[in-house]
Scaffold this motif. Sequence first.
Motif, short mmCIF file in Angstrom:
data_model
loop_
_atom_site.label_atom_id
_atom_site.label_comp_id
_atom_site.label_asym_id
_atom_site.label_seq_id
_atom_site.Cartn_x
_atom_site.Cartn_y
_atom_site.Cartn_z
N ARG A 162 66.22 44.02 31.31
CA ARG A 162 65.35 43.57 32.40
C ARG A 162 63.95 43.27 31.88
N HIS A 163 63.46 44.12 30.98
CA HIS A 163 62.12 43.92 30.40
C HIS A 163 62.07 42.56 29.67
N VAL A 164 63.10 42.29 28.85
CA VAL A 164 63.16 41.03 28.11
C VAL A 164 63.25 39.84 29.08
N ASP A 165 64.09 39.98 30.12
CA ASP A 165 64.23 38.90 31.10
C ASP A 165 62.90 38.59 31.79
N LEU A 166 62.15 39.64 32.14
CA LEU A 166 60.86 39.44 32.81
C LEU A 166 59.85 38.75 31.89
N ILE A 167 59.85 39.15 30.62
CA ILE A 167 58.93 38.52 29.65
C ILE A 167 59.30 37.05 29.45
N ALA A 197 60.83 35.09 31.55
CA ALA A 197 60.49 34.35 32.77
C ALA A 197 58.99 34.07 32.82
N ALA A 198 58.19 35.05 32.43
CA ALA A 198 56.73 34.86 32.43
C ALA A 198 56.32 33.80 31.41
N LEU A 199 56.95 33.83 30.23
CA LEU A 199 56.62 32.82 29.20
C LEU A 199 57.03 31.43 29.63
N GLN A 200 58.20 31.33 30.25
CA GLN A 200 58.67 30.02 30.73
C GLN A 200 57.73 29.49 31.82
N SER A 201 57.30 30.35 32.71
CA SER A 201 56.38 29.96 33.78
C SER A 201 55.05 29.49 33.21
N ALA A 202 54.57 30.23 32.20
CA ALA A 202 53.30 29.85 31.56
C ALA A 202 53.43 28.51 30.84
N ALA A 203 54.57 28.27 30.19
CA ALA A 203 54.80 27.03 29.48
C ALA A 203 54.84 25.85 30.44
N ILE A 204 55.49 26.02 31.58
CA ILE A 204 55.57 24.96 32.59
C ILE A 204 54.18 24.66 33.15
#
Length: 196
Positions: free
Chosen positions: A179-184, A186-193
């Motif tokens: 879950r920790h990896v998934d959240l990180i 998702a945050a990186l993907q959101s920041a990249a977008i």
Amino acid sequence: LDTRGRFDLPNDGVVIGLFSQLVEHKGSLDFVSAAHQAAKSDSTLHFLIAGHGRASFLQRLREAIASGAAADRIRLVPPQDEIWPLLAAVDATAVTTLWPDPLPRIVMEAMAVGLPVIGYTGGGVPEMVVDGKTGMLCTPGDTDGLAAVMVRVAKDEELRRQLGNAGRERSQRLFSVKRHVDLIEAALQSAAISAR
């Protein structure tokens, strides 16, 4: 492996552990006070405390341990290299921090191995522990309430099992590495977008 024997604890009692830095704001003196009260109501209760602290505070803690009904049922042991043998030796884990601790690691460790968590509602503990479902909580500084929780948990094996199982499930759902990896991610993907 005789985990309890390693800490001079009986195999037929109920053991509540406090594993923490041994300083005043972590509430170990409250734990000892509640242990003395609880011991008067339940002869099966034993207690295990492990951690490191200054010599002056450890002396105060030893004096507090020696001055009540649970004096011969509280084991104070040095810090251990690993938390897991300590957790294997107890039936429930206490968190008695008086200062707000945002994310006490011992809560996640106890829940991961299916132990109920009892203690105070300070800091992030109420977000981690669901009172009455994965553990039992009371107001910081309420040693009478803490003693009552100790006795209730000690007297009811089925309650300990239910709290522990629910805690393990919650730990796997909220605190797993995946879950920790998934959240990180998702945050990186959101920041990249957002940066495009």
